[in-house]
Design an enzyme around this catalytic site. Structure first.
Site, PDB file in Angstrom:
ATOM      1  N   ASP A  48      -2.292 -13.041   4.971  1.00 44.05           N
ATOM      2  CA  ASP A  48      -3.664 -12.544   5.061  1.00 44.05           C
ATOM      3  C   ASP A  48      -3.861 -11.960   6.455  1.00 44.05           C
ATOM      4  O   ASP A  48      -3.893 -12.696   7.446  1.00 44.05           O
ATOM      5  CB  ASP A  48      -4.639 -13.709   4.802  1.00 44.05           C
ATOM      6  CG  ASP A  48      -6.099 -13.269   4.922  1.00 44.05           C
ATOM      7  OD1 ASP A  48      -6.347 -12.097   5.270  1.00 44.05           O
ATOM      8  OD2 ASP A  48      -6.974 -14.114   4.657  1.00 44.05           O
TER       9      ASP A  48
ATOM     10  N   TYR B  93     -14.890   3.517   8.957  1.00 46.01           N
ATOM     11  CA  TYR B  93     -13.438   3.567   9.130  1.00 46.01           C
ATOM     12  C   TYR B  93     -13.077   4.277  10.433  1.00 46.01           C
ATOM     13  O   TYR B  93     -12.269   3.784  11.229  1.00 46.01           O
ATOM     14  CB  TYR B  93     -12.843   4.294   7.919  1.00 46.01           C
ATOM     15  CG  TYR B  93     -11.373   4.608   7.982  1.00 46.01           C
ATOM     16  CD1 TYR B  93     -10.412   3.604   8.021  1.00 46.01           C
ATOM     17  CD2 TYR B  93     -10.930   5.937   7.955  1.00 46.01           C
ATOM     18  CE1 TYR B  93      -9.054   3.913   8.046  1.00 46.01           C
ATOM     19  CE2 TYR B  93      -9.575   6.250   7.976  1.00 46.01           C
ATOM     20  CZ  TYR B  93      -8.649   5.235   8.019  1.00 46.01           C
ATOM     21  OH  TYR B  93      -7.311   5.548   8.042  1.00 46.01           O
TER      22      TYR B  93
ATOM     23  N   GLY C  68       0.802  -1.224   0.000  1.00 42.26           N
ATOM     24  CA  GLY C  68       0.000   0.000   0.000  1.00 42.26           C
ATOM     25  C   GLY C  68       0.832   1.269   0.000  1.00 42.26           C
ATOM     26  O   GLY C  68       2.065   1.231  -0.015  1.00 42.26           O
TER      27      GLY C  68
HETATM   28  C1  AKB Z   1      -8.656   8.584   4.451  1.00 46.62           C
HETATM   29  O1  AKB Z   1      -8.867   9.603   3.775  1.00 46.62           O
HETATM   30  O2  AKB Z   1      -9.520   7.735   4.679  1.00 46.62           O
HETATM   31  C2  AKB Z   1      -7.274   8.397   5.042  1.00 46.62           C
HETATM   32  C3  AKB Z   1      -7.198   8.928   6.436  1.00 46.62           C
HETATM   33  C4  AKB Z   1      -7.310  10.379   6.691  1.00 46.62           C
HETATM   34  O3  AKB Z   1      -7.033   8.171   7.349  1.00 46.62           O
HETATM   35  N1  AKB Z   1      -6.301   9.021   4.225  1.00 46.62           N
END
Ligand code: AKB
Length: 316
Positions: A53, A143, A12
């Site tokens: 993984d 997230y 990544g």
């Molecule tokens: C995102 O935009 O999701 C990432 C972050 C700010 O963690 N780059």
């Protein structure tokens, strides 16, 4: 004895550059890059590489035992924009990978862990300017939720089991070697590529959306600095605020126009605007400055010059 390092998610954007930097410090034989596939051939061909993984405890353990790993950098994650499309996949990947690595440390297979958190831990109720280390955290993306919960678990594993886990809240990271994928801050990388290849860019964030950002070299330096800091200097075991620059799409466009006079930018905000609107404009990272001497080297001007120079060579 030499420290043996495993990077999970090495193909990544950040994992790849961390691999190169850690190899230059610790030697090629002591840094094992790994990912779920061979998606970045530059990394795969650059030294020791294993398929791992991150969601499979056995897969990580096998690699840890094979290479006598002491330290893991867990860089695999689903970012904010993709996470909104696949909420359960984001939850499963981001949480299970963290638990596997924390549990390997708890069981003493490894002795040290780096796990990145993000400015996404913050949400619409957080103070937007100079966001303090300790403040309201009500993230509204999957997230962000995984990162906030992850931080609580890191601190818990440190407090209850003595796991040496270290973390920082990355802002948007800008780099030229490997493209980011699936983030809300990705526009700030794409814009430089498009400036060189097309002379124009359509931004998916509005012109005045200000977000905290950082050039890759600073992000890598910060990561290595926190991992090298003496344990007793670290007062935060959830995750440190980290800051460098804050700017808007218009600010970058203005900077690019200093080099490419007829560069054009247009704005077409999409669903990522809603995410960006919940994040801080700037971050107070004074605790990181005090605890482990953090200070960034790149501002918008210096970063833009470096991005356009390197991408100019890449696309020549
Ligand atoms: C995102 O935009 O999701 C990432 C972050 C700010 O963690 N780059």
């Amino acid at each position: 004895m030499t420290e043996k390092i495993l990077i999970i998610g090495a193909c990544g954007q950040i994992g790849s550059e961390l691999t190169y930097k850690l190899r230059s410090i610790h030697g090629d034989d002591n840094v094992i890059a790994s990912d779920i596939n061979y998606s970045n051939l530059e990394v795969v061909n650059s030294g020791l590489f294993e398929i791992v993984d991150a969601q499979d405890y056995g897969s990580i353990l096998l690699c840890v035992e094979k290479h006598n790993i002491d330290t893991i950098y867990l860089m695999a994650a689903m970012l904010s924009a993709t996470g909104e499309k696949y909420p359960m996949k984001a939850w499963d990947l981001n949480m299970s990978s963290l638990f596997h690595v924390l549990n390997l440390a708890k069981a003493k297979f490894i002795s040290k862990v780096f796990w990145p958190s993000s400015i996404a831990v913050y949400g619409p109720t957080t103070p937007k300017d100079h966001t303090p280390q300790h403040t309201i955290m009500e993230p509204s993306t999957v997230y962000g939720i995984t990162k906030q919960v992850g931080e609580r678990w890191c601190e818990y594993y440190f407090d209850k089991y003595g796991v040496d886990v270290r973390s920082m809240r990355y802002p948007g990271i800008i780099s030229w070697k490997t493209l980011p994928g699936g983030g809300t801050t990705d526009y700030a990388v794409e814009i430089y590529h498009k400036a060189i290849t097309d002379g124009q860019y359509e931004s998916f964030l509005s012109e005045d959306t200000e977000l905290p950002m950082m050039f890759m070299d600073d992000a890598i330096d910060a990561t290595i600095q926190i991992m090298e800091a003496p344990a007793e200097q670290l007062s935060i075991r959830s995750s440190y605020n980290l800051a460098a620059i804050s700017f808007t799409p218009k600010d970058i466009a203005d900077e690019i126009q200093k080099y490419i006079k007829d560069f054009k930018i247009t704005y077409k905000p999409d669903f990522r605007q809603d995410i960006a609107d919940t994040w801080p404009r700037s971050i107070d990272d004074s605790v990181a400055q005090t605890d482990w001497n953090w200070s960034p080297k790149f501002d918008l001007k210096k970063m833009s010059k470096e991005m356009l120079t390197q991408l100019g060579k890449k696309y020549a």
